[in-house]
Scaffold this motif. Sequence first.
Motif, PDB file in Angstrom:
ATOM      1  N   TYR A   1       0.834  -1.210   0.000  1.00  0.00           N
ATOM      2  CA  TYR A   1       0.000   0.000   0.000  1.00  0.00           C
ATOM      3  C   TYR A   1       0.867   1.258   0.000  1.00  0.00           C
ATOM      4  CZ  TYR A   1      -3.709  -3.138   1.866  1.00  0.00           C
ATOM      5  OH  TYR A   1      -4.614  -4.146   2.090  1.00  0.00           O
ATOM      6  N   VAL A   2       1.884   1.261   0.838  1.00  0.00           N
ATOM      7  CA  VAL A   2       2.760   2.427   0.924  1.00  0.00           C
ATOM      8  C   VAL A   2       3.472   2.652  -0.402  1.00  0.00           C
ATOM      9  CG1 VAL A   2       4.773   3.430   2.070  1.00  0.00           C
ATOM     10  CG2 VAL A   2       3.056   2.203   3.417  1.00  0.00           C
ATOM     11  N   GLY A   3       3.923   1.572  -1.032  1.00  0.00           N
ATOM     12  CA  GLY A   3       4.567   1.694  -2.330  1.00  0.00           C
ATOM     13  C   GLY A   3       3.653   2.320  -3.367  1.00  0.00           C
ATOM     14  N   ARG A   4       2.389   1.935  -3.350  1.00  0.00           N
ATOM     15  CA  ARG A   4       1.425   2.516  -4.290  1.00  0.00           C
ATOM     16  C   ARG A   4       1.294   4.023  -4.072  1.00  0.00           C
ATOM     17  NH1 ARG A   4      -4.109  -0.490  -3.737  1.00  0.00           N
ATOM     18  NH2 ARG A   4      -4.683   1.090  -5.295  1.00  0.00           N
ATOM     19  N   MET A   5       1.269   4.451  -2.809  1.00  0.00           N
ATOM     20  CA  MET A   5       1.134   5.883  -2.523  1.00  0.00           C
ATOM     21  C   MET A   5       2.360   6.657  -2.983  1.00  0.00           C
ATOM     22  SD  MET A   5      -0.532   8.498  -1.442  1.00  0.00           S
ATOM     23  CE  MET A   5      -1.943   7.916  -0.495  1.00  0.00           C
ATOM     24  N   LEU A   6       3.547   6.149  -2.685  1.00  0.00           N
ATOM     25  CA  LEU A   6       4.755   6.854  -3.101  1.00  0.00           C
ATOM     26  C   LEU A   6       4.846   6.939  -4.620  1.00  0.00           C
ATOM     27  CD1 LEU A   6       7.440   5.457  -0.614  1.00  0.00           C
ATOM     28  CD2 LEU A   6       5.903   7.418  -0.335  1.00  0.00           C
ATOM     29  N   ASP A   7       4.474   5.876  -5.288  1.00  0.00           N
ATOM     30  CA  ASP A   7       4.493   5.880  -6.755  1.00  0.00           C
ATOM     31  C   ASP A   7       3.491   6.888  -7.307  1.00  0.00           C
ATOM     32  OD1 ASP A   7       6.432   3.936  -6.731  1.00  0.00           O
ATOM     33  OD2 ASP A   7       5.069   2.276  -7.170  1.00  0.00           O
ATOM     34  N   LEU A   8       2.324   6.975  -6.690  1.00  0.00           N
ATOM     35  CA  LEU A   8       1.316   7.933  -7.144  1.00  0.00           C
ATOM     36  C   LEU A   8       1.805   9.369  -6.978  1.00  0.00           C
ATOM     37  CD1 LEU A   8      -1.635   8.589  -8.059  1.00  0.00           C
ATOM     38  CD2 LEU A   8      -2.197   8.717  -5.627  1.00  0.00           C
ATOM     39  N   LEU A   9       2.402   9.659  -5.830  1.00  0.00           N
ATOM     40  CA  LEU A   9       2.895  11.012  -5.593  1.00  0.00           C
ATOM     41  C   LEU A   9       3.937  11.403  -6.629  1.00  0.00           C
ATOM     42  CD1 LEU A   9       3.170  10.879  -1.703  1.00  0.00           C
ATOM     43  CD2 LEU A   9       1.482  12.160  -3.025  1.00  0.00           C
ATOM     44  N   LYS A  10       4.798  10.465  -6.993  1.00  0.00           N
ATOM     45  CA  LYS A  10       5.797  10.750  -8.025  1.00  0.00           C
ATOM     46  C   LYS A  10       5.141  10.953  -9.388  1.00  0.00           C
ATOM     47  CE  LYS A  10       9.639   8.316  -5.751  1.00  0.00           C
ATOM     48  NZ  LYS A  10      10.577   7.168  -5.806  1.00  0.00           N
ATOM     49  N   ALA A  11       4.179  10.107  -9.696  1.00  0.00           N
ATOM     50  CA  ALA A  11       3.518  10.189 -11.003  1.00  0.00           C
ATOM     51  C   ALA A  11       2.706  11.479 -11.156  1.00  0.00           C
ATOM     52  CB  ALA A  11       2.609   8.973 -11.203  1.00  0.00           C
ATOM     53  N   GLN A  12       2.149  11.954 -10.051  1.00  0.00           N
ATOM     54  CA  GLN A  12       1.325  13.158 -10.090  1.00  0.00           C
ATOM     55  C   GLN A  12       2.137  14.443  -9.896  1.00  0.00           C
ATOM     56  OE1 GLN A  12      -2.064  13.439 -10.586  1.00  0.00           O
ATOM     57  NE2 GLN A  12      -2.193  11.255 -11.006  1.00  0.00           N
ATOM     58  N   GLY A  13       3.445  14.322  -9.784  1.00  0.00           N
ATOM     59  CA  GLY A  13       4.278  15.494  -9.567  1.00  0.00           C
ATOM     60  C   GLY A  13       4.121  16.094  -8.182  1.00  0.00           C
ATOM     61  N   LEU A  14       3.728  15.272  -7.214  1.00  0.00           N
ATOM     62  CA  LEU A  14       3.464  15.751  -5.858  1.00  0.00           C
ATOM     63  C   LEU A  14       4.554  15.381  -4.862  1.00  0.00           C
ATOM     64  CD1 LEU A  14      -0.336  14.844  -5.576  1.00  0.00           C
ATOM     65  CD2 LEU A  14       0.648  17.108  -5.963  1.00  0.00           C
ATOM     66  N   ALA A  15       5.520  14.588  -5.277  1.00  0.00           N
ATOM     67  CA  ALA A  15       6.510  14.074  -4.328  1.00  0.00           C
ATOM     68  C   ALA A  15       7.246  15.195  -3.613  1.00  0.00           C
ATOM     69  CB  ALA A  15       7.501  13.157  -5.045  1.00  0.00           C
ATOM     70  N   GLU A  16       7.672  16.216  -4.345  1.00  0.00           N
ATOM     71  CA  GLU A  16       8.432  17.308  -3.741  1.00  0.00           C
ATOM     72  C   GLU A  16       7.539  18.259  -2.955  1.00  0.00           C
ATOM     73  OE1 GLU A  16       8.775  16.298  -6.900  1.00  0.00           O
ATOM     74  OE2 GLU A  16      10.738  15.312  -6.652  1.00  0.00           O
ATOM     75  N   LYS A  17       6.236  18.073  -3.047  1.00  0.00           N
ATOM     76  CA  LYS A  17       5.288  18.939  -2.344  1.00  0.00           C
ATOM     77  C   LYS A  17       4.634  18.246  -1.152  1.00  0.00           C
ATOM     78  CE  LYS A  17       3.977  21.033  -6.791  1.00  0.00           C
ATOM     79  NZ  LYS A  17       2.843  21.255  -7.741  1.00  0.00           N
TER      80      LYS A  17
END
Length: 479
Positions: A275-291
Amino acid sequence: MSKLAATFLTQIVLGFALATSSLCAAERPNIIWIMADDLGYGDLGCFGQKVITTPNLDRMAKEGMKFTHFYAGATVCAPSRSVLMTGLHHGHTRVRGNSGKTNPGAQALKEGDVTVAKVLQEAGYKTALIGKWGLGDEGAAETGLPRKQGFDYFYGYLDQTHAHNHYPDYLWRNETKEPLSNIVTPLGENGGGYATQPIHFSDDLFADEALKYVEENKAAPFFLYWSMVVPHANNERTRELKDGAEVPDYGPYEGKDWPNPDKGQAAMISRLDGYVGRMLDLLKAQGLAEKTLVIFTSDNGPHDESNHDLARFNPSGPYTGIKRSLTDGGIRVPLIAWWPGKVKADVETGHVASFADWLGTAADLAGAKAPEKIDSISFKPTLLGLEEQAKHEFLYWEFHEGGFKQAALYQGRWKGIRQGGPEAPIMLYDQQNDVAETTNVAREHPEIAEKISSYLKTARTELPEWEPRWKADGKKKKK
């Protein structure tokens, strides 16, 4: 200065102020607090686990910061979550134990309580709770319902006994019961039981809901409290079927020559890792990781309620005790912070902090005003690698089951535990040289023992619902 020039200058100043305000708002991070239920310090590969695979959380730690001296708010569910929400340590927070059906009002936040969700909501954040709550319910405990405590949106379990069942026949969406297709055999009260026809696994639903929430709210700063149920046991299923490790499949452990409860326990942890992996991948894909700041942790130490073999997994790592213990195995939890570009990668910190510090930290990150009378010290400086990090002199815990007990950590090194009565001598452990807390050194360090003993007498405020009920320890008579 002419009137025209003054007007022009005023417009420039206002424009600069608005631009600065917009910039500050843009720099405020989205915040995701992901919490497992009854996951031990040693249950993750990056914290020493050798048997269960957690590649996504190991990657999260490699890309972020690992806290090695972080504490839950309590050694059991409800008070730990109360400390997390209120920024008040265990002797000051509203809910101090698992009262269950006997006194549901004592296990609910009240009107006037200030939560981290309220603080962030008032600062302009959208707020959501997905998963297990445990601090309010319908009826006598309705003052603690999530949307009365700062959350705009809620999907999950209100009652913690209901949350034992990973395949419930309903979940709450805000204040409405939403039926599920699982066929449940009820046991006891408050929604306890187990499914005879399991279809919808609640944590799978929560993971889908959490990802959906992020996608739908990515335009504005948001606070998501994702409170998983795994790897908590279904206690009722353990009593009836001798296997409380309820999970859709055993995943990579299917072929292991282990009893089913062991397979299930490991599978739940690997599943939450996914589950955590899915969230981190989504944040990267949506351009949200740095935010986005993502925190992963657990609400208390590991359980032994699924009928699984603790020795196989060593879930407490190097520490003594499990859930319901005031030694570190019951209260020290893994914590990983991930925020690419802000939190340095592959960093380990020994900064001593606890759930009570979350409210102050979240407010600090959001530029919000935290309540004045809380036990919270922001660990934002540690997250961002700044030099000036304030520290606690004491951390405090108590436990109400089986006779009242207290514990405090002094200067990040000395653990004192008291049971048997308010005048009983404390047991003192030097965690710097004895992480497993095996040797009582009170006689060797009487001044430290007295310092902690005095603190324990003043550490808590009185609440009628949570009056200490000491139990004789064999050395002292019950008063």
